[in-house]
Design a protein around this motif. Structure first.
Motif, PDB file in Angstrom:
ATOM      1  N   LEU A  71      42.287  45.231  10.554  1.00  0.00           N
ATOM      2  CA  LEU A  71      40.730  45.025  11.134  1.00  0.00           C
ATOM      3  C   LEU A  71      40.399  44.080  12.307  1.00  0.00           C
ATOM      4  CD1 LEU A  71      38.224  46.472  11.394  1.00  0.00           C
ATOM      5  CD2 LEU A  71      37.386  45.117   9.599  1.00  0.00           C
ATOM      6  N   ALA A  72      40.926  42.814  12.235  1.00  0.00           N
ATOM      7  CA  ALA A  72      40.962  41.687  13.128  1.00  0.00           C
ATOM      8  C   ALA A  72      41.400  42.151  14.462  1.00  0.00           C
ATOM      9  CB  ALA A  72      41.374  40.339  12.424  1.00  0.00           C
ATOM     10  N   GLU A  73      42.687  42.794  14.423  1.00  0.00           N
ATOM     11  CA  GLU A  73      43.246  43.133  15.415  1.00  0.00           C
ATOM     12  C   GLU A  73      42.549  44.314  16.137  1.00  0.00           C
ATOM     13  OE1 GLU A  73      47.370  43.726  14.868  1.00  0.00           O
ATOM     14  OE2 GLU A  73      47.675  42.434  13.373  1.00  0.00           O
ATOM     15  N   LEU A  74      42.080  45.352  15.332  1.00  0.00           N
ATOM     16  CA  LEU A  74      41.588  46.263  15.951  1.00  0.00           C
ATOM     17  C   LEU A  74      40.175  46.291  16.656  1.00  0.00           C
ATOM     18  CD1 LEU A  74      41.312  49.973  14.128  1.00  0.00           C
ATOM     19  CD2 LEU A  74      39.113  48.738  14.931  1.00  0.00           C
ATOM     20  N   VAL A  75      39.344  45.277  15.737  1.00  0.00           N
ATOM     21  CA  VAL A  75      38.062  45.054  16.733  1.00  0.00           C
ATOM     22  C   VAL A  75      38.191  44.416  18.158  1.00  0.00           C
ATOM     23  CG1 VAL A  75      36.760  45.124  14.612  1.00  0.00           C
ATOM     24  CG2 VAL A  75      37.794  42.861  15.319  1.00  0.00           C
ATOM     25  N   GLN A  76      39.308  43.695  18.331  1.00  0.00           N
ATOM     26  CA  GLN A  76      39.600  43.148  19.662  1.00  0.00           C
ATOM     27  C   GLN A  76      39.977  44.004  20.858  1.00  0.00           C
ATOM     28  OE1 GLN A  76      41.829  39.369  19.395  1.00  0.00           O
ATOM     29  NE2 GLN A  76      42.075  39.807  17.300  1.00  0.00           N
ATOM     30  N   ARG A  77      40.134  45.425  20.542  1.00  0.00           N
ATOM     31  CA  ARG A  77      40.651  46.167  21.353  1.00  0.00           C
ATOM     32  C   ARG A  77      39.364  46.796  22.361  1.00  0.00           C
ATOM     33  NH1 ARG A  77      45.687  48.170  21.459  1.00  0.00           N
ATOM     34  NH2 ARG A  77      44.983  50.067  22.461  1.00  0.00           N
ATOM     35  N   ALA A  78      39.743  47.248  23.563  1.00  0.00           N
ATOM     36  CA  ALA A  78      38.494  47.559  24.299  1.00  0.00           C
ATOM     37  C   ALA A  78      37.898  48.773  23.780  1.00  0.00           C
ATOM     38  CB  ALA A  78      39.202  47.831  25.795  1.00  0.00           C
ATOM     39  N   GLU A  79      38.528  49.740  23.038  1.00  0.00           N
ATOM     40  CA  GLU A  79      37.714  50.885  22.776  1.00  0.00           C
ATOM     41  C   GLU A  79      36.773  50.593  21.879  1.00  0.00           C
ATOM     42  OE1 GLU A  79      41.286  50.054  22.651  1.00  0.00           O
ATOM     43  OE2 GLU A  79      42.367  51.828  22.227  1.00  0.00           O
ATOM     44  N   CYS A  80      36.759  49.270  20.994  1.00  0.00           N
ATOM     45  CA  CYS A  80      35.708  49.008  20.018  1.00  0.00           C
ATOM     46  C   CYS A  80      34.376  48.544  20.605  1.00  0.00           C
ATOM     47  CB  CYS A  80      36.343  47.900  19.040  1.00  0.00           C
ATOM     48  SG  CYS A  80      37.430  48.774  17.762  1.00  0.00           S
ATOM     49  N   ALA A  81      34.566  48.270  22.220  1.00  0.00           N
ATOM     50  CA  ALA A  81      33.245  47.799  22.580  1.00  0.00           C
ATOM     51  C   ALA A  81      32.717  49.089  23.387  1.00  0.00           C
ATOM     52  CB  ALA A  81      33.493  47.070  23.725  1.00  0.00           C
ATOM     53  N   ARG A  82      33.044  50.302  23.061  1.00  0.00           N
ATOM     54  CA  ARG A  82      32.648  51.502  23.889  1.00  0.00           C
ATOM     55  C   ARG A  82      31.604  52.228  22.510  1.00  0.00           C
ATOM     56  NH1 ARG A  82      38.378  53.865  25.772  1.00  0.00           N
ATOM     57  NH2 ARG A  82      38.779  52.124  27.406  1.00  0.00           N
ATOM     58  N   PHE A  85      34.822  50.415  -0.492  1.00  0.00           N
ATOM     59  CA  PHE A  85      35.928  51.478  -0.876  1.00  0.00           C
ATOM     60  C   PHE A  85      36.871  51.654   0.250  1.00  0.00           C
ATOM     61  CE2 PHE A  85      32.991  53.758   1.785  1.00  0.00           C
ATOM     62  CZ  PHE A  85      33.847  54.748   2.507  1.00  0.00           C
ATOM     63  N   TRP A  86      36.521  51.610   1.497  1.00  0.00           N
ATOM     64  CA  TRP A  86      37.389  51.913   2.568  1.00  0.00           C
ATOM     65  C   TRP A  86      38.736  51.038   2.707  1.00  0.00           C
ATOM     66  CZ3 TRP A  86      37.580  49.623   7.649  1.00  0.00           C
ATOM     67  CH2 TRP A  86      36.847  48.477   7.896  1.00  0.00           C
ATOM     68  N   GLU A  87      39.821  51.807   3.169  1.00  0.00           N
ATOM     69  CA  GLU A  87      41.270  51.262   3.304  1.00  0.00           C
ATOM     70  C   GLU A  87      41.790  51.693   4.723  1.00  0.00           C
ATOM     71  OE1 GLU A  87      43.362  52.783   0.273  1.00  0.00           O
ATOM     72  OE2 GLU A  87      42.690  51.617  -1.520  1.00  0.00           O
ATOM     73  N   ARG A  88      41.103  52.467   5.389  1.00  0.00           N
ATOM     74  CA  ARG A  88      41.489  52.826   6.536  1.00  0.00           C
ATOM     75  C   ARG A  88      40.218  53.184   7.578  1.00  0.00           C
ATOM     76  NH1 ARG A  88      45.595  57.829   7.973  1.00  0.00           N
ATOM     77  NH2 ARG A  88      45.948  57.363  10.183  1.00  0.00           N
ATOM     78  N   VAL A  89      40.510  52.960   8.849  1.00  0.00           N
ATOM     79  CA  VAL A  89      39.391  53.390   9.597  1.00  0.00           C
ATOM     80  C   VAL A  89      39.870  53.969  10.899  1.00  0.00           C
ATOM     81  CG1 VAL A  89      39.580  51.172  11.013  1.00  0.00           C
ATOM     82  CG2 VAL A  89      37.502  52.287  11.265  1.00  0.00           C
ATOM     83  N   CYS A  90      39.175  54.967  11.424  1.00  0.00           N
ATOM     84  CA  CYS A  90      39.542  55.935  12.574  1.00  0.00           C
ATOM     85  C   CYS A  90      38.238  55.900  13.707  1.00  0.00           C
ATOM     86  CB  CYS A  90      39.797  57.147  12.151  1.00  0.00           C
ATOM     87  SG  CYS A  90      40.467  58.246  13.394  1.00  0.00           S
ATOM     88  N   VAL A 139      41.546  58.554  20.465  1.00  0.00           N
ATOM     89  CA  VAL A 139      41.557  58.152  18.916  1.00  0.00           C
ATOM     90  C   VAL A 139      42.540  56.686  18.417  1.00  0.00           C
ATOM     91  CG1 VAL A 139      42.317  58.927  16.414  1.00  0.00           C
ATOM     92  CG2 VAL A 139      41.593  60.417  18.268  1.00  0.00           C
ATOM     93  N   LEU A 140      41.756  55.964  17.881  1.00  0.00           N
ATOM     94  CA  LEU A 140      42.489  54.737  17.558  1.00  0.00           C
ATOM     95  C   LEU A 140      42.110  54.576  15.886  1.00  0.00           C
ATOM     96  CD1 LEU A 140      43.679  51.678  17.990  1.00  0.00           C
ATOM     97  CD2 LEU A 140      41.237  51.054  18.181  1.00  0.00           C
ATOM     98  N   THR A 141      43.272  54.306  15.092  1.00  0.00           N
ATOM     99  CA  THR A 141      43.219  54.146  13.757  1.00  0.00           C
ATOM    100  C   THR A 141      44.263  53.207  13.379  1.00  0.00           C
ATOM    101  OG1 THR A 141      43.421  55.554  11.701  1.00  0.00           O
ATOM    102  CG2 THR A 141      45.013  55.878  13.613  1.00  0.00           C
ATOM    103  N   GLY A 142      43.833  52.620  11.936  1.00  0.00           N
ATOM    104  CA  GLY A 142      44.685  51.555  11.618  1.00  0.00           C
ATOM    105  C   GLY A 142      44.185  51.345  10.058  1.00  0.00           C
ATOM    106  N   PRO A 143      44.908  50.556   9.450  1.00  0.00           N
ATOM    107  CA  PRO A 143      44.490  50.066   8.081  1.00  0.00           C
ATOM    108  C   PRO A 143      43.482  48.964   8.140  1.00  0.00           C
ATOM    109  CG  PRO A 143      46.630  49.182   8.727  1.00  0.00           C
ATOM    110  CD  PRO A 143      46.237  50.074   9.610  1.00  0.00           C
ATOM    111  N   ARG A 144      42.732  48.809   7.060  1.00  0.00           N
ATOM    112  CA  ARG A 144      41.594  47.825   6.869  1.00  0.00           C
ATOM    113  C   ARG A 144      42.230  46.389   7.073  1.00  0.00           C
ATOM    114  NH1 ARG A 144      36.769  47.528   2.631  1.00  0.00           N
ATOM    115  NH2 ARG A 144      35.348  45.681   3.565  1.00  0.00           N
ATOM    116  N   SER A 145      43.593  46.385   6.851  1.00  0.00           N
ATOM    117  CA  SER A 145      44.181  44.867   6.833  1.00  0.00           C
ATOM    118  C   SER A 145      44.592  44.306   8.274  1.00  0.00           C
ATOM    119  CB  SER A 145      45.652  45.011   6.187  1.00  0.00           C
ATOM    120  OG  SER A 145      46.209  45.779   6.472  1.00  0.00           O
TER     121      SER A 145
END
Length: 311
Positions: free
Chosen positions: A39-50, A95-100, A31-37
């Motif tokens: 997002l730039a850091e989150l999408v660079q992680r390896a999990e997001c390419a899976r 609408f969204w403020e958080r992604v999981c 599980v990877l979660t974080g605020p929308r703010s």
């Protein structure tokens, strides 16, 4: 008693408001979660390419009291999240403020698995009724071999365990008191005695019960037909929302009636809605059998609990 689980949380940048990962022992999910703010850091992680499924969570624009959730799947989640981050007029979601994001550590989730999980998760979230599902019409996807469906059933079970720990409870089953009476519930459920509250200047008495930490006003309870307290009180919006959603409806009398069991965040929230003004639920609700207040009943539970000696 249900068996305990070991859950590992990791604060990626060392702060409580940044990216967070979660894993359960002996589960291949991640599980990877974080605020929308972030997002730039989150999408660079390896999990997001899976390949995986994801949740976009935020307040409903049409009803700030309620949570809206969009459930999706992709074999390139980073790209899909970038699309959702666009302005709404460009096909994004505002609408969204958080992604999981849920992926697999062994990377054995296929596109077919993800579509199956998405279909089941939309169904579960819709049935739970704790949020407004923003997907519109959900398509059932059952094109999986029997063995894979069994694996995904276990995967879903773990998702439903870990998400509430992260403050995302929209997949958690809503176990109403009426369900406990009419159906057999497999999982262990804690429940309180019945409580009663008498409306001010009235003979009407509402009933309630606490089940698994949620305070339910029971079906058929009557509430004041209008809010008579201060206009800016926090629970006034909740009162109006329950009327708007049809949770409380007119039965032709001077009261509103609850169409079904309804879970409140606290005894005071329930008491305020019923009375149409601010009320202390800890003293207004009385145990039906003994007449003691909710506060006294709760204290009696604590007084009977001792401290376990250390091994």
């Amino acid at each position: 008693m249900s068996q305990g689980r070991s859950l590992r949380l990791f604060l990626v940048d060392g702060t409580p408001n940044g990216l967070l990962t979660a894993e359960i022992m002996n589960w291949t999910g991640h599980v990877l979660t974080g605020p929308r703010s972030k997002l730039a850091e989150l999408v660079q992680r390896a999990e997001c390419a899976r390949t995986g499924v994801y949740f976009l969570v935020g307040p409903d624009p049409d009803d700030s009291v309620r949570t809206r959730v969009y459930i999706g799947e992709s074999d390139d989640v980073a790209q899909r999240l970038k699309q959702h981050n666009r302005p709404q007029e460009q096909g994004g979601k505002d609408f969204w403020e958080r992604v999981c994001l849920i992926t697999s550590k062994d990377q054995n989730l296929t596109k077919a698995h993800a579509k199956y999980l998405e279909s089941k998760l939309i169904q579960i979230a819709s049935q739970a009724g704790r949020c407004l599902v923003g997907n519109g019409t959900a398509h059932s996807y059952t094109n999986l071999p029997e063995s894979d469906r069994a694996d995904m059933a276990f995967f879903l079970e773990q998702i439903r365990i870990v998400l509430p720990v992260l403050g995302l409870d929209f997949l958690r089953e809503l176990i109403k008191p009426s369900k406990l009476v009419m159906e057999s519930v497999e999982q262990p459920v804690s429940q309180s005695p019945r409580f009663a509250l008498q409306l001010p200047k009235s003979k009407e008495r509402a009933q309630a019960q606490e089940v698994d930490g949620e305070f339910f006003v029971l079906k058929g309870a009557r509430a004041r037909a209008q809010w008579v307290g201060t206009a800016d009180h926090n629970y006034r919006n909740l009162y109006q929302q329950l009327v708007s959603d049809g949770v409380m409806v007119s039965d032709g009398s001077e009261y509103l009636v609850f169409k079904d069991d309804y879970a409140f965040s606290s005894p005071s929230a329930a008491a305020a809605v019923l009375c149409g003004r601010a009320a202390s639920g800890r003293t207004a609700w009385l145990v039906e059998d003994s007449g003691e207040t909710y506060a006294a009943w709760q204290d009696s539970q604590l007084n009977g609990v001792g401290v376990k000696p250390e091994n």
